[in-house]
Design a protein around this motif. Structure first.
Motif, PDB file in Angstrom:
ATOM      1  N   THR A   1       6.125  11.170  -2.943  1.00  0.00           N
ATOM      2  CA  THR A   1       5.648  12.458  -3.437  1.00  0.00           C
ATOM      3  C   THR A   1       5.894  12.571  -4.938  1.00  0.00           C
ATOM      4  O   THR A   1       6.798  11.933  -5.492  1.00  0.00           O
ATOM      5  N   VAL A   2       5.077  13.416  -5.589  1.00  0.00           N
ATOM      6  CA  VAL A   2       5.220  13.672  -7.021  1.00  0.00           C
ATOM      7  C   VAL A   2       5.166  15.179  -7.246  1.00  0.00           C
ATOM      8  O   VAL A   2       4.504  15.909  -6.506  1.00  0.00           O
ATOM      9  N   ASP A   3       5.867  15.649  -8.267  1.00  0.00           N
ATOM     10  CA  ASP A   3       5.896  17.083  -8.520  1.00  0.00           C
ATOM     11  C   ASP A   3       4.734  17.508  -9.416  1.00  0.00           C
ATOM     12  O   ASP A   3       3.994  16.677  -9.956  1.00  0.00           O
ATOM     13  N   GLU A   4       4.590  18.816  -9.567  1.00  0.00           N
ATOM     14  CA  GLU A   4       3.460  19.370 -10.320  1.00  0.00           C
ATOM     15  C   GLU A   4       3.497  18.970 -11.789  1.00  0.00           C
ATOM     16  O   GLU A   4       2.461  18.732 -12.407  1.00  0.00           O
ATOM     17  N   GLU A   5       4.703  18.886 -12.374  1.00  0.00           N
ATOM     18  CA  GLU A   5       4.820  18.520 -13.777  1.00  0.00           C
ATOM     19  C   GLU A   5       4.291  17.106 -14.007  1.00  0.00           C
ATOM     20  O   GLU A   5       3.589  16.835 -14.985  1.00  0.00           O
ATOM     21  N   THR A   6       4.634  16.208 -13.093  1.00  0.00           N
ATOM     22  CA  THR A   6       4.207  14.816 -13.250  1.00  0.00           C
ATOM     23  C   THR A   6       2.701  14.683 -13.034  1.00  0.00           C
ATOM     24  O   THR A   6       2.037  13.875 -13.695  1.00  0.00           O
ATOM     25  N   ILE A   7       2.146  15.479 -12.123  1.00  0.00           N
ATOM     26  CA  ILE A   7       0.692  15.462 -11.923  1.00  0.00           C
ATOM     27  C   ILE A   7      -0.024  15.900 -13.197  1.00  0.00           C
ATOM     28  O   ILE A   7      -1.001  15.279 -13.627  1.00  0.00           O
ATOM     29  N   SER A   8       0.461  16.955 -13.822  1.00  0.00           N
ATOM     30  CA  SER A   8      -0.190  17.437 -15.049  1.00  0.00           C
ATOM     31  C   SER A   8      -0.048  16.423 -16.173  1.00  0.00           C
ATOM     32  O   SER A   8      -0.968  16.226 -16.973  1.00  0.00           O
TER      33      SER A   8
ATOM     34  N   VAL B   1       0.856  -1.186   0.000  1.00  0.00           N
ATOM     35  CA  VAL B   1       0.000   0.000   0.000  1.00  0.00           C
ATOM     36  C   VAL B   1       0.896   1.242   0.000  1.00  0.00           C
ATOM     37  O   VAL B   1       1.719   1.421   0.896  1.00  0.00           O
ATOM     38  N   ILE B   2       0.720   2.083  -1.014  1.00  0.00           N
ATOM     39  CA  ILE B   2       1.550   3.274  -1.185  1.00  0.00           C
ATOM     40  C   ILE B   2       0.670   4.515  -1.195  1.00  0.00           C
ATOM     41  O   ILE B   2      -0.250   4.625  -2.004  1.00  0.00           O
ATOM     42  N   GLY B   3       0.928   5.441  -0.294  1.00  0.00           N
ATOM     43  CA  GLY B   3       0.275   6.740  -0.321  1.00  0.00           C
ATOM     44  C   GLY B   3       1.069   7.684  -1.205  1.00  0.00           C
ATOM     45  O   GLY B   3       2.300   7.617  -1.241  1.00  0.00           O
ATOM     46  N   VAL B   4       0.370   8.557  -1.909  1.00  0.00           N
ATOM     47  CA  VAL B   4       1.031   9.494  -2.814  1.00  0.00           C
ATOM     48  C   VAL B   4       0.557  10.913  -2.503  1.00  0.00           C
ATOM     49  O   VAL B   4      -0.649  11.165  -2.434  1.00  0.00           O
TER      50      VAL B   4
ATOM     51  N   ALA C   1       0.252   9.678 -11.177  1.00  0.00           N
ATOM     52  CA  ALA C   1       1.551  10.329 -11.355  1.00  0.00           C
ATOM     53  C   ALA C   1       2.678   9.490 -10.759  1.00  0.00           C
ATOM     54  O   ALA C   1       3.790   9.458 -11.310  1.00  0.00           O
ATOM     55  N   ALA C   2       2.410   8.806  -9.663  1.00  0.00           N
ATOM     56  CA  ALA C   2       3.448   7.963  -9.060  1.00  0.00           C
ATOM     57  C   ALA C   2       3.873   6.852 -10.010  1.00  0.00           C
ATOM     58  O   ALA C   2       5.040   6.435 -10.009  1.00  0.00           O
ATOM     59  N   LEU C   3       2.941   6.380 -10.821  1.00  0.00           N
ATOM     60  CA  LEU C   3       3.262   5.329 -11.778  1.00  0.00           C
ATOM     61  C   LEU C   3       4.165   5.826 -12.897  1.00  0.00           C
ATOM     62  O   LEU C   3       4.774   5.028 -13.616  1.00  0.00           O
ATOM     63  N   LEU C   4       4.249   7.143 -13.062  1.00  0.00           N
ATOM     64  CA  LEU C   4       5.120   7.727 -14.084  1.00  0.00           C
ATOM     65  C   LEU C   4       6.532   7.964 -13.566  1.00  0.00           C
ATOM     66  O   LEU C   4       7.409   8.365 -14.339  1.00  0.00           O
ATOM     67  N   LYS C   5       6.772   7.743 -12.281  1.00  0.00           N
ATOM     68  CA  LYS C   5       8.094   7.957 -11.684  1.00  0.00           C
ATOM     69  C   LYS C   5       9.019   6.782 -12.011  1.00  0.00           C
ATOM     70  O   LYS C   5       8.725   5.639 -11.658  1.00  0.00           O
ATOM     71  N   ASP C   6      10.118   7.075 -12.661  1.00  0.00           N
ATOM     72  CA  ASP C   6      11.064   6.017 -13.029  1.00  0.00           C
ATOM     73  C   ASP C   6      11.739   5.392 -11.814  1.00  0.00           C
ATOM     74  O   ASP C   6      12.141   4.224 -11.852  1.00  0.00           O
ATOM     75  N   ASP C   7      11.881   6.173 -10.746  1.00  0.00           N
ATOM     76  CA  ASP C   7      12.630   5.692  -9.590  1.00  0.00           C
ATOM     77  C   ASP C   7      11.771   4.962  -8.569  1.00  0.00           C
ATOM     78  O   ASP C   7      12.268   4.571  -7.509  1.00  0.00           O
TER      79      ASP C   7
END
Length: 410
Positions: free
Chosen positions: A261-268, A206-209, A291-297
């Motif tokens: 956490t995710v930044d504003e660019e990734t949210i958009s 379970v991951i909170g974002v 947006a978290a799914l778009l994070k490579d890391d």
């Protein structure tokens, strides 16, 4: 001597009881597969579409559960709430269904569609402050002076239990899920979902974002207690909460595997991806889990599932977000080019751009500035492209033609 297990404020049985209460009230929202996200992650990725819930978000689950359990005397005194929009609509709808008077405090800058919808359900709306936290203070003051019952957006066991009913549905709809991602503000949704998943399927991660510029959970978890943020600024207004709730924090600290956490660019980018590839309209707060799914890391085991927590977005904000998302995805190119201040120079520049298959959307002449000579004019352009590679080709072509373009995308 064994240490007794920590007793948490909400149990799996509490969520099951809430589900029985909510059964005739809420919609069982669908779970759909995202081909785009599945390809990106190399395994199945699913979306729980709470943006299609009544009142446009998951909030009706917690609000109705809390209000349905009030005594007749409490219902007669009415209820009060504070919200940027989704909880406001959930409380207003639940109040109408239960015949309870409702007052809702909303930020001055709350989107007009959310204001109109809340009033449309019959609640009295009062604009107070610029953040949800300021609205909460006003709502608590009203509760103290009027006797109205405070319906907190996340910091109450009944609210957390109601939100957790999402997990009961998704386990039936996608029983093989390995990772669940939850957009997180105060933590009610994350806590409720974690309560069920860790009771029934403790193997599920379970991951909170959270939005990076409004993320109260990482410092709070590090401190071992809820901590307040000094400031917040995010497009995801639905999760812009400066301090975790005490009730959800206890559960999140004990049961949730990770908060990222995710930044504003990734949210958009996530919001745009849902529009373009999934044909789903979601608000920025609802896009945070995607947006978290778009994070490579971020390492995520599939099958994974992201909860789309809401779809209530101001059309004017949506227009700006789409443009912002296109720019973040390299679909827009912002250029400044100096050309001779002579007839035909602009036409030649536009013709050169046409040969690159770039679509010019806006043109602005800047005749004064420290960078331009007396016999020059600076041309600012918004150009539509097919992606980052195309952007690079456009800039390279203009450079080869003798121009000195400056990209403002970086």
């Amino acid at each position: 001597m064994s240490v007794p297990a920590r007793v948490l404020p909400v149990s799996d049985a509490d969520v099951q009881a809430a589900a029985e209460l909510l059964e005739p009230v809420i919609r069982r929202t669908p779970v759909v597969r995202s081909r785009a996200l599945s390809d990106l992650r190399g395994g199945p990725v699913y979306l729980k579409c709470e943006n299609q819930q009544r009142a446009g978000s998951f909030k009706i689950r917690g609000a109705y559960t809390r209000m349905a359990r009030l005594s007749e005397a409490e219902k007669a005194r009415g209820v009060v709430a504070a919200s940027a929009g989704n909880h406001a609509q959930g409380v207003a709808l639940a109040a109408r269904l239960l015949g309870v008077p409702a007052r809702v405090y909303m930020p001055v800058g709350a989107p007009l569609p959310k204001l109109d919808a809340t009033r449309g359900y019959g609640a009295e709306v009062v604009l107070a402050g610029n953040t949800v936290d300021e609205c909460l203070a006003s709502a608590l003051e009203h509760a103290d002076t009027s006797g109205a019952v405070m319906i907190h957006p996340f910091d109450h066991p009944d609210v957390v239990a109601g939100q957790g009913t999402i997990a009961l549905e998704l386990l039936e709809q996608q029983p093989d899920v390995k990772t669940v991602l939850i957009s997180t503000g105060g933590g009610g949704l994350l806590a409720g979902v974690a309560t069920v998943l860790k009771a029934r399927r403790p193997d599920i991660r379970v991951i909170g974002v959270q939005a990076r510029t409004a993320a109260a959970y990482p410092p709070s978890l590090a401190a071992g207690k809820p901590e307040s943020l000094p400031s917040m600024s995010t497009m995801a207004d639905g999760i812009a909460v400066g301090r975790p709730g005490d009730v959800p924090f206890a559960i999140v600290e004990s049961l949730v595997d990770e908060v990222v956490t995710v930044d504003e660019e990734t949210i958009s980018r996530a919001l745009l991806l849902m529009l373009e590839r999934q044909k789903l309209l979601i608000e920025p707060a609802g896009a945070v889990a995607v947006a978290a799914l778009l994070k490579d890391d971020l390492q995520i085991e599939t099958p994974a599932l992201a909860v789309l927590s809401g779809g209530n977005v101001d059309p004017l904000l949506l227009m700006r977000l789409i443009r912002h998302g296109l720019a973040s995805a390299g679909r827009y190119l912002r250029l400044r080019v100096r050309v001779p201040d002579t007839p035909g120079s602009l036409a030649q520049l536009l013709m050169r751009l046409a040969t690159t298959d770039a679509n010019v959307m806006e043109v602005e002449h800047v005749r004064t500035g420290t960078r331009t000579a007396v016999n020059e004019v600076e041309v600012a352009l918004w150009v539509e492209t097919r992606g980052p590679d195309h952007c690079e080709r456009v800039v390279a072509d203009l450079t080869a033609a003798g121009y000195q373009p400056r990209s403002e995308n970086d």
